[in-house]
Motif scaffolding. Sequence first.
Motif, PDB file in Angstrom:
ATOM      1  N   LYS A   1       1.795  -7.713  -9.393  1.00 44.40           N
ATOM      2  CA  LYS A   1       1.569  -9.009 -10.034  1.00 44.40           C
ATOM      3  C   LYS A   1       2.172  -9.065 -11.435  1.00 44.40           C
ATOM      4  O   LYS A   1       2.383 -10.151 -11.975  1.00 44.40           O
ATOM      5  N   ARG A   2       2.442  -7.900 -12.003  1.00 41.41           N
ATOM      6  CA  ARG A   2       2.967  -7.846 -13.371  1.00 41.41           C
ATOM      7  C   ARG A   2       4.457  -7.507 -13.410  1.00 41.41           C
ATOM      8  O   ARG A   2       5.019  -7.314 -14.493  1.00 41.41           O
ATOM      9  N   VAL A   3       5.107  -7.419 -12.259  1.00 44.28           N
ATOM     10  CA  VAL A   3       6.535  -7.111 -12.229  1.00 44.28           C
ATOM     11  C   VAL A   3       7.324  -8.342 -12.654  1.00 44.28           C
ATOM     12  O   VAL A   3       7.201  -9.407 -12.039  1.00 44.28           O
ATOM     13  N   GLU A   4       8.120  -8.213 -13.713  1.00 41.16           N
ATOM     14  CA  GLU A   4       8.963  -9.321 -14.173  1.00 41.16           C
ATOM     15  C   GLU A   4      10.209  -9.395 -13.299  1.00 41.16           C
ATOM     16  O   GLU A   4      10.761  -8.372 -12.885  1.00 41.16           O
ATOM     17  N   SER A   5      10.650 -10.633 -13.014  1.00 38.63           N
ATOM     18  CA  SER A   5      11.868 -10.769 -12.215  1.00 38.63           C
ATOM     19  C   SER A   5      13.074 -10.286 -13.033  1.00 38.63           C
ATOM     20  O   SER A   5      13.256 -10.679 -14.184  1.00 38.63           O
ATOM     21  N   ASN A   6      13.872  -9.431 -12.429  1.00 36.89           N
ATOM     22  CA  ASN A   6      15.027  -8.819 -13.070  1.00 36.89           C
ATOM     23  C   ASN A   6      16.276  -9.506 -12.528  1.00 36.89           C
ATOM     24  O   ASN A   6      16.630  -9.331 -11.355  1.00 36.89           O
TER      25      ASN A   6
ATOM     26  N   GLU B   1       0.836  -1.205   0.000  1.00 41.62           N
ATOM     27  CA  GLU B   1       0.000   0.000   0.000  1.00 41.62           C
ATOM     28  C   GLU B   1       0.869   1.253   0.000  1.00 41.62           C
ATOM     29  O   GLU B   1       0.599   2.211  -0.723  1.00 41.62           O
ATOM     30  N   ARG B   2       1.933   1.229   0.801  1.00 39.29           N
ATOM     31  CA  ARG B   2       2.827   2.388   0.838  1.00 39.29           C
ATOM     32  C   ARG B   2       3.543   2.554  -0.496  1.00 39.29           C
ATOM     33  O   ARG B   2       3.661   3.667  -1.020  1.00 39.29           O
ATOM     34  N   LEU B   3       4.010   1.459  -1.082  1.00 35.35           N
ATOM     35  CA  LEU B   3       4.722   1.541  -2.361  1.00 35.35           C
ATOM     36  C   LEU B   3       3.814   2.014  -3.493  1.00 35.35           C
ATOM     37  O   LEU B   3       4.209   2.861  -4.311  1.00 35.35           O
ATOM     38  N   THR B   4       2.614   1.467  -3.560  1.00 38.20           N
ATOM     39  CA  THR B   4       1.718   1.869  -4.656  1.00 38.20           C
ATOM     40  C   THR B   4       1.310   3.328  -4.523  1.00 38.20           C
ATOM     41  O   THR B   4       1.164   4.038  -5.530  1.00 38.20           O
ATOM     42  N   ASN B   5       1.136   3.797  -3.299  1.00 33.46           N
ATOM     43  CA  ASN B   5       0.801   5.216  -3.100  1.00 33.46           C
ATOM     44  C   ASN B   5       1.962   6.115  -3.499  1.00 33.46           C
ATOM     45  O   ASN B   5       1.767   7.158  -4.136  1.00 33.46           O
ATOM     46  N   HIS B   6       3.172   5.712  -3.141  1.00 31.07           N
ATOM     47  CA  HIS B   6       4.333   6.546  -3.459  1.00 31.07           C
ATOM     48  C   HIS B   6       4.577   6.617  -4.959  1.00 31.07           C
ATOM     49  O   HIS B   6       4.831   7.702  -5.512  1.00 31.07           O
ATOM     50  N   PHE B   7       4.510   5.477  -5.644  1.00 33.71           N
ATOM     51  CA  PHE B   7       4.809   5.452  -7.077  1.00 33.71           C
ATOM     52  C   PHE B   7       3.564   5.688  -7.934  1.00 33.71           C
ATOM     53  O   PHE B   7       3.649   5.697  -9.160  1.00 33.71           O
ATOM     54  N   GLN B   8       2.415   5.863  -7.270  1.00 36.57           N
ATOM     55  CA  GLN B   8       1.153   6.163  -7.949  1.00 36.57           C
ATOM     56  C   GLN B   8       0.848   5.139  -9.045  1.00 36.57           C
ATOM     57  O   GLN B   8       0.654   5.483 -10.221  1.00 36.57           O
ATOM     58  N   VAL B   9       0.820   3.891  -8.644  1.00 37.45           N
ATOM     59  CA  VAL B   9       0.496   2.811  -9.563  1.00 37.45           C
ATOM     60  C   VAL B   9      -0.711   2.057  -9.010  1.00 37.45           C
ATOM     61  O   VAL B   9      -1.103   2.229  -7.850  1.00 37.45           O
ATOM     62  N   GLU B  10      -1.295   1.205  -9.837  1.00 35.19           N
ATOM     63  CA  GLU B  10      -2.442   0.408  -9.406  1.00 35.19           C
ATOM     64  C   GLU B  10      -2.022  -0.621  -8.360  1.00 35.19           C
ATOM     65  O   GLU B  10      -0.871  -1.064  -8.330  1.00 35.19           O
ATOM     66  N   LYS B  11      -2.963  -1.011  -7.524  1.00 27.54           N
ATOM     67  CA  LYS B  11      -2.661  -1.949  -6.450  1.00 27.54           C
ATOM     68  C   LYS B  11      -2.189  -3.300  -6.970  1.00 27.54           C
ATOM     69  O   LYS B  11      -1.446  -4.008  -6.302  1.00 27.54           O
TER      70      LYS B  11
ATOM     71  N   GLN C   1      14.996   6.525  -2.896  1.00 24.97           N
ATOM     72  CA  GLN C   1      16.226   5.837  -3.299  1.00 24.97           C
ATOM     73  C   GLN C   1      15.973   4.838  -4.423  1.00 24.97           C
ATOM     74  O   GLN C   1      16.923   4.358  -5.042  1.00 24.97           O
ATOM     75  N   PHE C   2      14.716   4.534  -4.697  1.00 24.43           N
ATOM     76  CA  PHE C   2      14.373   3.580  -5.749  1.00 24.43           C
ATOM     77  C   PHE C   2      13.923   4.329  -6.992  1.00 24.43           C
ATOM     78  O   PHE C   2      13.080   5.225  -6.913  1.00 24.43           O
ATOM     79  N   ASP C   3      14.467   3.927  -8.134  1.00 25.05           N
ATOM     80  CA  ASP C   3      14.146   4.650  -9.370  1.00 25.05           C
ATOM     81  C   ASP C   3      12.817   4.232  -9.985  1.00 25.05           C
ATOM     82  O   ASP C   3      12.335   4.867 -10.920  1.00 25.05           O
ATOM     83  N   SER C   4      12.226   3.137  -9.473  1.00 22.97           N
ATOM     84  CA  SER C   4      10.960   2.675 -10.030  1.00 22.97           C
ATOM     85  C   SER C   4      10.260   1.780  -9.017  1.00 22.97           C
ATOM     86  O   SER C   4      10.870   1.301  -8.041  1.00 22.97           O
ATOM     87  N   PHE C   5       8.994   1.546  -9.274  1.00 25.45           N
ATOM     88  CA  PHE C   5       8.242   0.618  -8.436  1.00 25.45           C
ATOM     89  C   PHE C   5       8.858  -0.775  -8.496  1.00 25.45           C
ATOM     90  O   PHE C   5       8.983  -1.452  -7.463  1.00 25.45           O
TER      91      PHE C   5
END
Length: 453
Positions: free
Chosen positions: A315-320, A301-311, A353-357
């Motif tokens: 689930k769609r983040v590919e492993s890097n 919840e904190r991450l999605t609010n900060h990066f303004q992305v859907e909740k 410190q993180f450049d992306s969600f």
Amino acid sequence: MKGIVAFDIGKTNKKILVFDENFHVVYQDEQKMEPVTDDDGFECDDIERIERWVLDSLQKLLLSGRYEIVAVNFSTYGASLIWLDKNGKHLGPLYDYLKPVDEHIAFSLFERYGGESEFCRQTASPSLGLLLNSGIQLLWMKEDHPDVYQKAGSILHFPQYLSYLLTGKIMAESTSIGCHTFLWDFDHNQYHQWLADEGIQLPEPLPNNYLANVEVAGKVLRAGIGIHDSSAALVPYLMGTDERFVLLSTGTWCISMNPFNHENLTAEELKQDCLNYLNIYQKPVKSSRYFLGHIHDVNMERLTNHFQVEKSTYKRVESNEMLLKKHLENGQKVFFCKKMPTDYVDDTVDLEQFDSFATAYHQLMFDLTEECIHSLKLVIPAKDGVESLIVSGGFARNRIFITYLASRFPEKRVYTSEIDNASALGAALVCAEEVYGQKKMQIDLGLKRWHAI
């Protein structure tokens, strides 16, 4: 087509399933039942509605003639007791296991039997301050509901009560008795002495493969004794693989279960939220837990609010692989490097410190995986003999979590398993040897092996 019926009664969903001789689900129906309230206004399951639904749905299934039903069994949540009067009718509501009770009831036990640490060690049960320690419900009823206590002729755990509806037999079995109940003395492998001292007599446990002949809708079938759902979920793996394994059941809680660690629980392990419970072979299973899913969700919840992305973005983040290797080589936690706040969210962590969600999510999953590994290692002794780790539940589908886990245990085989309805399947399997005469079950565990990067 022959089939075994399994009722799987959860807090939210109530299911009836039919498994064929290959243990595939050939029929399923599900009910959601609104809770009612007990005499104190605390929410609880509607036991009378559950009774009607179980009997009616089984009768309809048998009368349909679609399947040759040979057996029926029950998997339900544990730590819940049903009180029967002298005529075998239930007394009072099905009290919710999350109902809090005054701590003095547990303290009275501790004082009489060696103190809290020793009593909890003997019974392999952390003191939870709730009816979740179902033995406490016996003393709570005696103190707060003496009318029910005095009328009671028999006391059953919930799975055995549903079996009783068909068989009329007062029975007990190890998986319900031996799971954070305060009832079982793991040192002496028997009911704890306090029950006899209180004049409380419970049925001696029968094997989980015990079956009774019953007649329903004019048809004769075998009825199982019932099983605690957590133990039921372990059964497919106990019967379906010859490897020594630890099962990580993931969801709101990450539960690590080692069915090959039969050591008695220590006081230090209890402090770290470990417990032992009895499996279908009456052997202790050392278990630990971590609040994985809940901590994941509140931090998401904190991450999605900060990066303004859907909740649902995570689930769609590919492993890097580059990020995975960086975290594994660096080994530095960010979100949980300090003492865990009571709400499980450390607001002092600077998300800038993180450049992306996606980058932040990889770090969060590394931290969570490291915390899970700490919990996991509590049930794996130094000379463990464990060959594999099997991950089931929601996080078995999280590639980042699984990749981290496999990379931290390169010496073991790490599998994911996507068995649906594992508790219901376990309830069916404990009946199968008796009704089908099978010594070895051919069970598709849906295992997929993962490798370290």
